[in-house]
Design a protein around this motif. Structure first.
Motif, short mmCIF file in Angstrom:
data_model
loop_
_atom_site.label_atom_id
_atom_site.label_comp_id
_atom_site.label_asym_id
_atom_site.label_seq_id
_atom_site.Cartn_x
_atom_site.Cartn_y
_atom_site.Cartn_z
N TRP A 84 -13.71 12.49 0.63
CA TRP A 84 -12.91 12.55 1.85
C TRP A 84 -12.34 13.96 1.99
O TRP A 84 -11.89 14.56 0.99
N ASN A 85 -12.34 14.51 3.21
CA ASN A 85 -11.74 15.84 3.39
C ASN A 85 -10.22 15.73 3.47
O ASN A 85 -9.65 14.62 3.39
N GLU A 86 -9.55 16.82 3.67
CA GLU A 86 -8.09 16.82 3.65
C GLU A 86 -7.50 16.02 4.81
O GLU A 86 -6.35 15.59 4.76
N GLY A 87 -8.28 15.85 5.86
CA GLY A 87 -7.81 15.06 6.99
C GLY A 87 -8.07 13.57 6.83
O GLY A 87 -7.74 12.78 7.73
N GLY A 88 -8.66 13.17 5.70
CA GLY A 88 -8.91 11.76 5.44
C GLY A 88 -10.22 11.23 5.98
O GLY A 88 -10.45 10.03 5.99
N LYS A 89 -11.10 12.13 6.41
CA LYS A 89 -12.40 11.68 6.92
C LYS A 89 -13.41 11.60 5.79
O LYS A 89 -13.56 12.54 5.00
N PRO A 132 2.36 11.06 8.15
CA PRO A 132 1.91 11.46 6.80
C PRO A 132 0.85 10.49 6.28
O PRO A 132 0.96 9.28 6.45
N ALA A 133 -0.17 11.04 5.64
CA ALA A 133 -1.27 10.24 5.12
C ALA A 133 -1.35 10.36 3.60
O ALA A 133 -1.23 11.46 3.04
N VAL A 134 -1.53 9.23 2.95
CA VAL A 134 -1.75 9.16 1.50
C VAL A 134 -3.22 8.85 1.29
O VAL A 134 -3.73 7.85 1.81
N LEU A 135 -3.92 9.69 0.54
CA LEU A 135 -5.38 9.57 0.48
C LEU A 135 -5.93 9.16 -0.89
O LEU A 135 -7.04 8.62 -0.96
N THR A 136 -5.23 9.42 -1.97
CA THR A 136 -5.78 9.14 -3.30
C THR A 136 -4.90 8.15 -4.05
O THR A 136 -3.73 7.93 -3.71
N VAL A 187 -0.89 1.63 15.94
CA VAL A 187 -1.00 2.62 14.88
C VAL A 187 -2.38 2.51 14.24
O VAL A 187 -2.94 1.42 14.15
N VAL A 188 -2.94 3.65 13.86
CA VAL A 188 -4.20 3.66 13.10
C VAL A 188 -3.89 4.08 11.67
O VAL A 188 -2.98 4.86 11.42
N GLN A 189 -4.69 3.54 10.73
CA GLN A 189 -4.37 3.74 9.32
C GLN A 189 -5.50 4.35 8.51
O GLN A 189 -5.37 4.50 7.30
N TYR A 190 -6.62 4.67 9.14
CA TYR A 190 -7.65 5.45 8.45
C TYR A 190 -8.64 5.98 9.47
O TYR A 190 -8.76 5.43 10.58
N VAL A 191 -9.32 7.07 9.12
CA VAL A 191 -10.35 7.62 9.99
C VAL A 191 -11.53 6.65 9.98
O VAL A 191 -12.13 6.38 8.93
N GLY A 192 -11.86 6.12 11.16
CA GLY A 192 -12.92 5.14 11.26
C GLY A 192 -12.42 3.75 11.59
O GLY A 192 -13.23 2.83 11.77
N GLN A 193 -11.11 3.56 11.68
CA GLN A 193 -10.59 2.23 12.02
C GLN A 193 -10.93 1.88 13.46
O GLN A 193 -10.68 2.66 14.38
N PRO A 194 -11.50 0.69 13.73
CA PRO A 194 -11.83 0.29 15.09
C PRO A 194 -10.57 0.15 15.97
O PRO A 194 -9.57 -0.44 15.54
N ILE A 195 -10.66 0.71 17.18
CA ILE A 195 -9.56 0.63 18.14
C ILE A 195 -9.94 -0.24 19.33
O ILE A 195 -9.12 -0.98 19.87
N PHE A 196 -11.22 -0.18 19.74
CA PHE A 196 -11.65 -0.97 20.89
C PHE A 196 -13.13 -1.30 20.74
O PHE A 196 -13.85 -0.72 19.90
N ILE A 197 -13.58 -2.26 21.56
CA ILE A 197 -14.98 -2.69 21.56
C ILE A 197 -15.58 -2.33 22.92
O ILE A 197 -15.00 -2.66 23.96
#
Length: 793
Positions: free
Chosen positions: A686-691, A143-147, A109-119
């Protein structure tokens, strides 16, 4: 007196005035900085066979990883290998306090835009970056919680709520002549260090790993790398000669980069460097916590606060990181310089699908103090008084009204004298009249003025971190090498430590060299943070140098004193040793001591005394002492565009008996501008997509030289620490970052002038042009409503 004795006596008298502390000295690396010869981690000559790494980042704020295809990544020219969470032999975790909630690489699972997945590891930096962008990832969005507000509504936290309370604030507010309630928002801040995150891992024999890392906490990096690789700490060596800035962003969050570089080097048995570009750096790493506040306050006709309650919610990001101690410090700094008899302070650490926020200069203290300053600013306007007078009325006392809500007695209060001096030297009262006249005659441009105080506690609020070690070596030529557990990030720590050692040994500063911080030399060190770098490491180095001086004194008394001189009477100054009537060069004493088999190296240690803290009750003495300060700022705003300019700033700051006034003034100046940027221009969005959309210098506006006030007066307050700090000095790292509160409240003062100072402007921070325009509009609208209501009456 004979003529031969006179020169000797003069030289002996000169020993009494010798000092290497409390004097301005250039930064030990200044000549290297300006010439471009200072070696940072990326400048270290690369070992043959070095590879380069890049991180593959999540494109979603919260999602399950349905599938990851890395075939195109591996097919990219130059790519050597790709690693995922499955390749980690040890713990997939870099959580500094709460373990298990902060993976190195996302797993399932990923929990934010920009979280490292691989090297991705490749033959060049460019090839690694190109390959990292060619992965094919299928997500199932969640569902994402941003604020912070959303986290509070969802009852979603990274840690349990915290509370400090005293008296009966609810009852006092209810009975007060005046009552007020409201809310405000304080934005976060990107550390924006000049040198980005970087680690260079070089495998050594027998499962060893040498990691050159730009970090404020080498020992924590050592532990994290060891846990990642599944080896003992003694297999891992972390080295840091200097950083190009840290500001808290390299306290815990350098861990992910150190572990990724070390993992790749471990797997491939080749050196690997990981240096993300600025965009990736800002996308991956956490920032200063932004806060949302609600409050209630009761006060009398003179603006004295009788009861106050505040509710603070921080945006922590997806993991705990350092959010717990950040919120603890925020709660402990809500009082700032004010006596609050009846108070309730609640703190909530909101869990959000954004970067995991972390340490930043001030470590929660600025966020806590901002709230009470905002409340007092409102109170002053509501009772029709100058805000300085209301601030004065509520200040801590000297011998009474001097206990904080968390139980520590304020024993070193100099804020009254400091404000007196600053009010006089800044011509505050006369300028207030001039500004009122200017505003009365100008409809579009409005000026504002504010004076705000600072009381900032110094020490880690985790007691066991308040310790440090050092090593001091004297070589047979009389030169001295110092190693300590602190890290140099431009603040001048190494310079101050060198001054302390030179003073203790009575030698010139040119004899002292401070080597790179290295976990194989001084072990189990604390982070260089919480403004404790000079306090802790200076004391540890002083301890080591004192032992050496005492050994040399004992030897010199025996060797040169003919048995008639006590070791206590031997003096060291100006590169010479005074032994009775003999004046011997320092180098000669050292050389002869070596021949006599006297130990010429020593270790030193220091643990800050008087500290105790009950985290469960949030009570105790978390701070060794307090640093004080105040600043006056004058601004002008354009009510048509929202543009703002700081016209003048006067800062007076307490650093005790300064070890190096030039460095300390520089720290105050830098902190002021950095804090000013946080409160006025540095907006994270951050935009609505969490970026995160403000992820580069093109979209994130830090202050430039053009934003420095044209009149900028910085002065150090004459004082001496009442506690036995290093040569009675005080910390200068974090406290002055609160001085530019005066800028924000000067802006608010200018906005309120639009309505004749009858309306409290709803101005949030940062006070960008857009925020200023919105606040001006709100004040005009509210003023019009008041006028209509008055006309009806």
């Amino acid at each position: 007196m004979n003529q031969q004795a006179e020169p000797f006596l003069k030289e002996v008298q000169d020993l009494d005035v010798f000092t290497q502390v409390h004097v301005s000295r250039p930064h030990e690396s200044a000549h290297l900085h300006v010439s471009g010869r200072a070696t940072y981690t990326d400048d270290i000559p690369e070992v043959a066979g070095t590879l380069h790494a890049a991180l593959g980042l999540s494109a979603k704020a919260h999602a399950k990883l349905v599938s990851i295809s890395l075939d195109k990544v591996r097919a990219t020219p130059g790519v050597v290998a790709v690693f995922t969470a499955d390749d980690i032999p040890g713990a997939n975790d870099v959580g500094p306090i709460v373990h298990g909630d902060d993976p190195i690489l996302a797993d399932g699972v990923v929990q934010y835009v920009g979280q490292p997945i691989f090297i991705v590891v490749a033959s060049s930096h460019e090839a690694a970056r190109l390959g990292a962008r060619r992965a094919e990832v299928v997500y199932e969005e969640l569902p994402a919680v941003l604020t912070a507000q959303q986290a509070r509504a969802a009852n979603q936290y990274v840690l349990p709520p915290m509370k400090i309370a005293r008296g009966e604030p609810g009852a006092k507010i209810a009975r007060a002549v005046h009552r007020e309630a409201g809310e405000m928002v304080l934005g976060g801040q990107e550390q924006f260090y000049l040198e980005g995150q970087i680690s260079y891992a070089v495998p050594k024999d027998d499962d060893g790993m040498h990691v050159y890392c730009s970090t404020q906490h080498p020992t924590e990096m050592q532990h994290l790398v060891a846990h990642t690789l599944g080896v003992a700490s003694h297999n891992v060596l972390i080295e840091c000669r200097r950083m190009g800035g840290g500001f808290g962003g390299k306290e815990s969050q350098s861990g992910l980069f150190a572990c990724c570089a070390a993992l790749a080097a471990w797997k491939l048995l080749r050196p690997v460097k990981l240096r993300p570009d600025r965009d990736d750096d800002m996308m991956v790493t956490g920032k200063r916590h932004d806060f949302h506040y609600t409050y209630e306050v009761g006060y009398d006709d003179a603006g004295t606060i009788e009861g106050v309650a505040v509710d603070m919610t921080s945006r922590c990001g997806f993991s705990a990181d350092l959010s717990g101690p950040v919120m603890t410090r925020a709660l402990c700094h809500f009082d700032n310089a004010y006596w609050l008899s009846d108070v309730s302070i609640d703190g909530f650490c909101g869990k959000t699908n954004t970067q995991s926020n972390t340490a930043f200069r001030g470590f929660g203290g600025p966020q806590g103090a901002f709230a009470i300053e905002y409340i007092i600013d409102n109170v002053a306007r509501s009772v029709g008084m100058d805000s300085l007078d209301v601030r004065r009325r509520n200040l801590y006392g000297k011998t009474e009204r001097n206990q904080t809500p968390y139980g520590q007695v304020v024993e070193d209060n100099v804020i009254h004298e400091l404000i007196d001096e600053l009010e006089a030297t800044s011509d505050y009262r006369a300028r207030r009249k001039q500004i009122d006249e200017f505003n009365a005659n100008n409809e579009i441009l409005k000026k504002g003025l504010a004076l705000t105080p600072v009381k900032f506690g110094i020490a880690f609020n985790v007691t066991h971190f308040n310790q440090a070690g050092a090593l001091v070596h004297i070589y047979t030529d009389g030169s001295v090498l110092v190693n300590h557990g602190g890290t140099e990030m431009g603040q001048g720590l190494n310079t101050k430590v060198a001054q302390v050692v030179a003073h203790e040994l009575g030698v010139g500063l040119n004899r002292i060299r401070v080597s790179a911080t290295d976990t194989s030399k001084v072990a189990n060190t604390s982070a260089t943070a919480a403004s404790t770098g000079s306090d802790l490491n200076g004391k540890a180095a002083q301890d080591a140098a004192r032992q050496l001086r005492e050994r040399l004194a004992a030897f010199a008394a025996e060797k040169f004193g003919d048995g008639r001189v006590n070791a206590r009477d031997v003096r060291f100054a100006h590169d010479r040793v005074s032994v009775g009537e003999a004046l011997v060069p320092f180098g000669e004493v050292v050389a002869k001591a070596y021949l006599a088999r006297v130990q010429l190296w020593s270790d030193g240690f220091y643990a800050t005394p008087k500290l105790y803290w009950d985290q469960s009750k949030l009570q105790g003495r978390p701070f060794y002492y307090y640093s004080y300060g105040a600043a006056v700022s004058e601004v002008v705003i354009d009510t048509l565009t929202g543009e703002m300019r700081v016209l003048r700033a006067d800062a007076l700051h307490d650093v005790g008996a300064s070890l190096n006034p030039a460095l300390d003034v520089g720290q105050v100046e830098g902190a002021f501008i950095q804090g000013m940027g946080w409160l006025t221009t540095e907006e994270l969005w951050w935009n609505e997509g969490g970026k995160l959309m403000t992820h580069a210098p093109s979209t994130y506006k830090i202050p430039t030289v053009n934003d420095v006030p044209p009149v900028f007066n910085v002065k150090l307050f004459k004082n001496r620490n009442v506690e036995d700090s290093i040569h009675r000095s005080k910390a200068t790292g974090e406290p002055p970052l609160l001085l530019p509160f005066s800028v924000f409240f000067a802006v608010r003062d200018a906005v309120s002038a639009v309505g004749g100072h009858k309306v409290n402007p709803p101005l949030n921070a940062p006070a960008t042009s857009e925020e200023i325009l919105k606040a001006v509009g709100a004040v005009r609208s509210a003023s019009a409503d008041v006028a209509v209501a008055a006309a009806r009456v």
